[in-house]
Write a protein that holds these residues in place. Structure first.
Motif, PDB file in Angstrom:
ATOM      1  N   ALA A   1      -1.457 -11.077  -8.271  1.00 28.35           N
ATOM      2  CA  ALA A   1      -1.090 -12.497  -8.275  1.00 28.35           C
ATOM      3  C   ALA A   1      -0.167 -12.844  -7.107  1.00 28.35           C
ATOM      4  CB  ALA A   1      -0.423 -12.854  -9.595  1.00 28.35           C
ATOM      5  N   LYS A   2       0.666 -11.870  -6.708  1.00 24.05           N
ATOM      6  CA  LYS A   2       1.595 -12.098  -5.595  1.00 24.05           C
ATOM      7  C   LYS A   2       1.113 -11.457  -4.299  1.00 24.05           C
ATOM      8  CE  LYS A   2       5.846 -12.416  -8.347  1.00 24.05           C
ATOM      9  NZ  LYS A   2       7.211 -11.871  -8.510  1.00 24.05           N
ATOM     10  N   ARG A   3      -0.056 -10.820  -4.353  1.00 20.08           N
ATOM     11  CA  ARG A   3      -0.589 -10.070  -3.213  1.00 20.08           C
ATOM     12  C   ARG A   3       0.415  -9.014  -2.742  1.00 20.08           C
ATOM     13  NH1 ARG A   3      -2.511 -15.298  -2.375  1.00 20.08           N
ATOM     14  NH2 ARG A   3      -4.798 -15.451  -2.236  1.00 20.08           N
ATOM     15  N   ARG A   4       1.033  -8.358  -3.694  1.00 17.96           N
ATOM     16  CA  ARG A   4       2.056  -7.353  -3.381  1.00 17.96           C
ATOM     17  C   ARG A   4       1.564  -5.950  -3.748  1.00 17.96           C
ATOM     18  NH1 ARG A   4       7.466  -9.351  -3.144  1.00 17.96           N
ATOM     19  NH2 ARG A   4       7.349 -11.226  -1.855  1.00 17.96           N
ATOM     20  N   CYS A   5       2.048  -4.990  -2.981  1.00 21.13           N
ATOM     21  CA  CYS A   5       1.812  -3.581  -3.284  1.00 21.13           C
ATOM     22  C   CYS A   5       3.113  -2.834  -3.035  1.00 21.13           C
ATOM     23  CB  CYS A   5       0.693  -3.011  -2.407  1.00 21.13           C
ATOM     24  SG  CYS A   5       0.398  -1.245  -2.676  1.00 21.13           S
ATOM     25  N   THR A   6       3.584  -2.115  -4.037  1.00 22.64           N
ATOM     26  CA  THR A   6       4.795  -1.312  -3.893  1.00 22.64           C
ATOM     27  C   THR A   6       4.366   0.145  -3.769  1.00 22.64           C
ATOM     28  OG1 THR A   6       6.007  -2.884  -5.271  1.00 22.64           O
ATOM     29  CG2 THR A   6       7.018  -0.729  -4.909  1.00 22.64           C
ATOM     30  N   VAL A   7       4.739   0.767  -2.661  1.00 18.93           N
ATOM     31  CA  VAL A   7       4.286   2.125  -2.360  1.00 18.93           C
ATOM     32  C   VAL A   7       5.482   3.069  -2.295  1.00 18.93           C
ATOM     33  CG1 VAL A   7       2.874   3.521  -0.806  1.00 18.93           C
ATOM     34  CG2 VAL A   7       2.508   1.057  -0.918  1.00 18.93           C
ATOM     35  N   ARG A   8       5.377   4.202  -2.959  1.00 20.37           N
ATOM     36  CA  ARG A   8       6.419   5.230  -2.855  1.00 20.37           C
ATOM     37  C   ARG A   8       5.880   6.330  -1.962  1.00 20.37           C
ATOM     38  NH1 ARG A   8      11.113   7.075  -6.327  1.00 20.37           N
ATOM     39  NH2 ARG A   8      10.893   5.051  -7.331  1.00 20.37           N
ATOM     40  N   VAL A   9       6.648   6.658  -0.932  1.00 22.24           N
ATOM     41  CA  VAL A   9       6.167   7.611   0.069  1.00 22.24           C
ATOM     42  C   VAL A   9       7.220   8.675   0.353  1.00 22.24           C
ATOM     43  CG1 VAL A   9       4.785   5.806   1.153  1.00 22.24           C
ATOM     44  CG2 VAL A   9       7.059   6.288   2.038  1.00 22.24           C
ATOM     45  N   LYS A  10       6.784   9.738   1.001  1.00 21.30           N
ATOM     46  CA  LYS A  10       7.729  10.768   1.439  1.00 21.30           C
ATOM     47  C   LYS A  10       8.616  10.192   2.544  1.00 21.30           C
ATOM     48  CE  LYS A  10       4.922  14.744   0.183  1.00 21.30           C
ATOM     49  NZ  LYS A  10       4.234  15.975   0.651  1.00 21.30           N
ATOM     50  N   PRO A  11       9.865  10.673   2.645  1.00 18.46           N
ATOM     51  CA  PRO A  11      10.823  10.086   3.588  1.00 18.46           C
ATOM     52  C   PRO A  11      10.365  10.067   5.044  1.00 18.46           C
ATOM     53  CG  PRO A  11      11.929  11.581   2.071  1.00 18.46           C
ATOM     54  CD  PRO A  11      10.465  11.761   1.852  1.00 18.46           C
ATOM     55  N   ASP A  12       9.520  11.029   5.436  1.00 20.68           N
ATOM     56  CA  ASP A  12       9.128  11.121   6.845  1.00 20.68           C
ATOM     57  C   ASP A  12       7.862  10.339   7.185  1.00 20.68           C
ATOM     58  OD1 ASP A  12       7.527  12.737   5.331  1.00 20.68           O
ATOM     59  OD2 ASP A  12       7.527  14.432   6.718  1.00 20.68           O
ATOM     60  N   LEU A  13       7.307   9.617   6.222  1.00 18.11           N
ATOM     61  CA  LEU A  13       6.091   8.846   6.491  1.00 18.11           C
ATOM     62  C   LEU A  13       6.464   7.462   7.026  1.00 18.11           C
ATOM     63  CD1 LEU A  13       2.988   8.583   6.340  1.00 18.11           C
ATOM     64  CD2 LEU A  13       3.284   7.662   4.027  1.00 18.11           C
TER      65      LEU A  13
ATOM     66  N   ILE B   1       2.882   8.870  -2.289  1.00 15.67           N
ATOM     67  CA  ILE B   1       3.067   9.519  -3.588  1.00 15.67           C
ATOM     68  C   ILE B   1       2.439   8.707  -4.712  1.00 15.67           C
ATOM     69  CG2 ILE B   1       4.781  10.335  -5.264  1.00 15.67           C
ATOM     70  CD1 ILE B   1       6.680  10.705  -2.817  1.00 15.67           C
ATOM     71  N   SER B   2       2.728   7.422  -4.742  1.00 15.49           N
ATOM     72  CA  SER B   2       2.179   6.559  -5.783  1.00 15.49           C
ATOM     73  C   SER B   2       2.276   5.111  -5.338  1.00 15.49           C
ATOM     74  CB  SER B   2       2.922   6.759  -7.110  1.00 15.49           C
ATOM     75  OG  SER B   2       4.283   6.401  -6.974  1.00 15.49           O
ATOM     76  N   PHE B   3       1.574   4.231  -6.063  1.00 17.61           N
ATOM     77  CA  PHE B   3       1.626   2.816  -5.715  1.00 17.61           C
ATOM     78  C   PHE B   3       1.233   1.960  -6.912  1.00 17.61           C
ATOM     79  CE2 PHE B   3      -2.242   4.800  -4.002  1.00 17.61           C
ATOM     80  CZ  PHE B   3      -3.228   4.176  -4.755  1.00 17.61           C
ATOM     81  N   THR B   4       1.714   0.734  -6.935  1.00 18.29           N
ATOM     82  CA  THR B   4       1.341  -0.233  -7.964  1.00 18.29           C
ATOM     83  C   THR B   4       1.066  -1.565  -7.281  1.00 18.29           C
ATOM     84  OG1 THR B   4       3.667  -0.791  -8.342  1.00 18.29           O
ATOM     85  CG2 THR B   4       2.683   0.838  -9.810  1.00 18.29           C
ATOM     86  N   PHE B   5       0.289  -2.411  -7.970  1.00 14.64           N
ATOM     87  CA  PHE B   5      -0.104  -3.696  -7.398  1.00 14.64           C
ATOM     88  C   PHE B   5       0.346  -4.877  -8.256  1.00 14.64           C
ATOM     89  CE2 PHE B   5      -2.933  -2.482  -3.958  1.00 14.64           C
ATOM     90  CZ  PHE B   5      -3.277  -1.182  -4.274  1.00 14.64           C
TER      91      PHE B   5
END
Length: 267
Positions: A164-176, A157-161
């Motif tokens: 500096a921390k090499r992190r990615c937060t991803v929002r996904v549909k429940p069945d993914l 659905i969406s994501f942000t980075f």
């Protein structure tokens, strides 16, 4: 001065917040940027997009930029062009930012957005949030590569980075499945993702994810909104451009750029 040097210097000026208001107020600069968006040289197009992206950092500039004749059409043309995904993604981000209603550019709206992390329609309230640590996520080129991989996964659905921390937060549909996302990232051949979770002691640990052999289901359309106005890596992106240190130099370059645009193009 040629188009590449002009747009590069204009981008360097725009990278400094104190120069942005002057650039936006100058019709020659905005009109010139629009013409650069349809330039045959991809380097010119990308530098023009980066300049506009800097200018859009101030919500007060968005309405002025959006109302400039040909701006939205040019951005849409780039989104539908045969240019690289990395350039099209940048055009997409700017287009979405400028398309936002003016009330969503207010400080209150931005604070609300920041607290929620993502802009999601009500139908997505049950979406899952996955935090990933991505090995190799150490520059903007790798970030663009990761974006391209995530955009192709159906169910993201969406994501942000946070580079500096090499992190990615991803929002996904429940069945993914998480493995679908990590496999898509692994397919870049230069990035590898591990899920970040908290153990019983509340300490963050990295969980290696198996790579799926079957092909990940791809999405053929871009998400409606991938906000990054409040992302922690914004300052890092600004730091990639060489700053202009002296007031006199800034003023001279701005005058030279405006002069070149005024003499080169007929408005």
């Amino acid at each position: 001065m040629d188009a590449v040097s002009v747009v590069t210097h204009l981008r360097n000026l725009a990278s400094q917040p104190q120069n942005r208001a002057s650039i936006v107020k100058d019709k020659s600069c905005l009109a010139g940027l629009i013409l650069f968006l349809s330039h045959q040289d991809t380097q010119v197009v990308e530098a023009a997009l980066q300049t506009i992206h800097y200018l859009c950092d101030n919500p007060n500039h968005c309405e002025v930029i959006k109302s400039e004749l040909g701006m939205m059409v040019s951005l849409q043309n780039i989104r539908n062009s045969a240019l690289s995904n990395h350039v099209k993604l940048l055009a997409h981000r700017i287009y979405v930012t400028l398309s936002m209603p003016s009330h969503q550019h207010t400080p209150e709206a931005k604070n609300k957005q920041n607290s929620l992390q993502f802009f999601l329609p009500s139908a997505n309230k049950k979406a899952r949030i996955i935090t990933l640590h991505i090995h190799g996520l150490d520059n903007m080129e790798r970030k663009s590569l990761c974006e391209e991989a995530l955009l192709k996964v159906k169910g993201v659905i969406s994501f942000t980075f946070q580079i500096a921390k090499r992190r990615c937060t991803v929002r996904v549909k429940p069945d993914l499945a998480t493995e679908c996302i990590t496999s898509a990232i692994a397919n870049t051949k230069v990035l590898k993702a591990q899920q970040v979770i908290k153990n019983e002691c509340g300490k963050e640990v990295y969980v290696p994810m198996p790579t799926m052999n079957n092909q990940v289901e791809k999405s053929h359309c871009l998400p409606d909104y991938l906000p990054e106005e409040e992302s922690p890596q914004k300052d890092l992106e600004k730091a990639l451009t060489r700053p202009v240190s002296k007031e006199e130099t800034r003023g001279n370059w701005l005058k030279a750029t405006v002069g070149f645009l005024s003499k080169t193009f007929y408005w």
